[in-house]
Each structure stands twice: as structure tokens, then as C-alpha cells.
Design an enzyme around this catalytic site. Structure first.
Site, PDB file in Angstrom:
ATOM      1  CG  HIS A  46      61.691  80.265  16.108  1.00 34.09           C
ATOM      2  ND1 HIS A  46      60.700  79.540  15.913  1.00 34.09           N
ATOM      3  CD2 HIS A  46      60.665  81.190  16.997  1.00 34.09           C
ATOM      4  CE1 HIS A  46      60.202  79.148  17.000  1.00 34.09           C
ATOM      5  NE2 HIS A  46      60.102  80.592  17.574  1.00 34.09           N
ATOM      6  CD  GLU A  49      63.066  83.445  19.666  1.00 33.63           C
ATOM      7  OE1 GLU A  49      63.002  83.030  20.688  1.00 33.63           O
ATOM      8  OE2 GLU A  49      62.338  83.942  18.840  1.00 33.63           O
ATOM      9  CG  HIS A  50      63.047  77.714  20.111  1.00 32.06           C
ATOM     10  ND1 HIS A  50      62.805  76.729  20.380  1.00 32.06           N
ATOM     11  CD2 HIS A  50      62.484  78.626  19.472  1.00 32.06           C
ATOM     12  CE1 HIS A  50      61.403  77.508  20.143  1.00 32.06           C
ATOM     13  NE2 HIS A  50      61.355  79.022  19.362  1.00 32.06           N
ATOM     14  CD  GLU A 119      65.089  74.175  21.694  1.00 24.56           C
ATOM     15  OE1 GLU A 119      63.519  74.653  22.040  1.00 24.56           O
ATOM     16  OE2 GLU A 119      64.984  73.333  22.936  1.00 24.56           O
ATOM     17  CD  GLU A 126      57.781  78.350  19.052  1.00 22.98           C
ATOM     18  OE1 GLU A 126      57.010  79.558  19.478  1.00 22.98           O
ATOM     19  OE2 GLU A 126      58.999  77.830  19.244  1.00 22.98           O
TER      20      GLU A 126
END
Length: 187
Positions: A46, A49-50, A119, A126
Site C-alpha cells: 500500500h 502504491e502511494h 506520504e 488514512e
């Protein structure tokens, strides 16, 4: 009609022509997700991906977004237990732009240290948002109960402690180990 083509390097390309449609969806689907992570690097798929959208050798993060926006397109990504996907939707005449951007992200991401730290904060936010969403938490509780002590039973985002401590080099290693043609489908 759908067509599957496999290139000599193992890359699979799936096409589906719809004559009445003037737009195109293009994506790269990598056969890697949360199930492929060890406890030490849980959340890496994940995080990667960011980071893919944060700049390449040829484009800044802003240029990636603007290139797609300038033609009225859409770009996004997601990570699941089984797959990480990078997708675009564009007018058919702009398909080469989508292919170029996704290819650039997959081959030339640079993972700048300052972007990596920014990030990390976004992912931690998130993480908090997911923990405040009952439907998501019920799903992950169920997955953890159904698949205890297995990667597939863990939250895709990773543990907060792992996200806070993961090193940039681990993300790069993960990409180098899993992002290769035999694990990809271009659609």
C-alpha cells in the site's frame, strides 16, 4: 471480444474493444498485495502504491497529475490482498498518454526522501480514518478471525508502528522483487 496476449517477457495484455465507446480504460495490475508481505514489512504494498505518484526520473508528482488532467483524464490506484492496480480513464485518442504515465510510474519512480516522509503522514491519517469507519473495521476483524496469523488476515494499510518505522529502502526492495512483467497484466 476480449483478447489475451502474452509477450515474450511474460507481460500479459488483455484488450476488450467496444465499438460504441469513445473512451479507454487502461491499467497495470500487479500480482502482489498484502498477502505477499511479512510481518516486518506489513503495509509495504500500500505504501508503494502511494509513492508511485510522487515523482519519477522524468516527471514530478505535479507533472504526473497535470498530464492526465490536461486531457480530462482520471488516474488512480488501489491495493488489495491479491493485487496492486494503477489505472487511468481517458478519451480513446489519449490512450498513449495513459500508457506513458503508468509505464513511467512503474519503471522510473524515484521515491524522494522528503516525499516518502510526507506520504508516511498521509498513510497514518488514512489509517486513523479507517479505524473510525465501522464497516471497514468489521471487515478487517472478520478477515483477522477467518485468517489468523496470516498476511491475508491483516489490514492492508499495515500496523501504525510499521508505517511509522518502515524504511524507504524496504519499499524500493519490495518493488524490485515483485514489479516485473511476469506478475503484471496490462488491461
Amino acid at each position: 471480444m476480449r483478447k489475451l496476449t502474452t509477450l515474450d517477457n511474460g507481460l500479459r495484455i488483455v484488450t476488450h474493444h467496444m465499438a460504441s465507446v469513445k473512451s479507454v480504460s487502461f491499467g497495470a495490475y500487479i500480482d502482489v498485495g498484502g498477502r505477499d508481505e511479512t510481518e516486518e514489512i506489513h503495509g509495504t504494498a500500500h505504501f508503494l502504491e502511494h509513492m508511485a505518484f510522487k515523482g519519477t526520473k522524468t516527471r514530478s508528482a505535479k507533472e504526473i497529475a497535470q498530464t492526465i488532467d490536461n486531457v480530462g483524464g482520471y488516474i488512480n490506484a488501489y491495493t488489495s490482498e491479491q493485487v496492486t492496480a494503477y489505472t487511468t480513464r481517458l478519451l480513446a485518442e489519449n490512450v498513449n498518454i495513459g500508457v506513458d504515465i503508468i509505464t513511467d510510474i512503474l519503471q522510473n519512480s524515484i521515491f524522494k526522501s522528503e516525499e516518502f516522509e510526507k506520504e508516511r503522514g498521509v498513510i497514518l491519517e488514512e489509517h486513523g480514518m479507517y479505524l473510525d469507519t465501522p464497516l471497514i473495521m468489521i471487515h478487517w476483524h472478520w478477515m483477522g478471525t477467518a485468517f489468523p496469523n496470516q498476511p491475508i488476515g491483516r489490514l492492508i494499510l499495515g500496523k501504525k508502528e510499521t508505517i511509522q518505522s518502515i524504511k524507504r529502502e524496504k519499499i524500493i526492495d519490495f518493488m524490485q522483487n515483485y514489479y516485473h512483467p511476469k506478475k503484471m497484466i496490462k488491461n
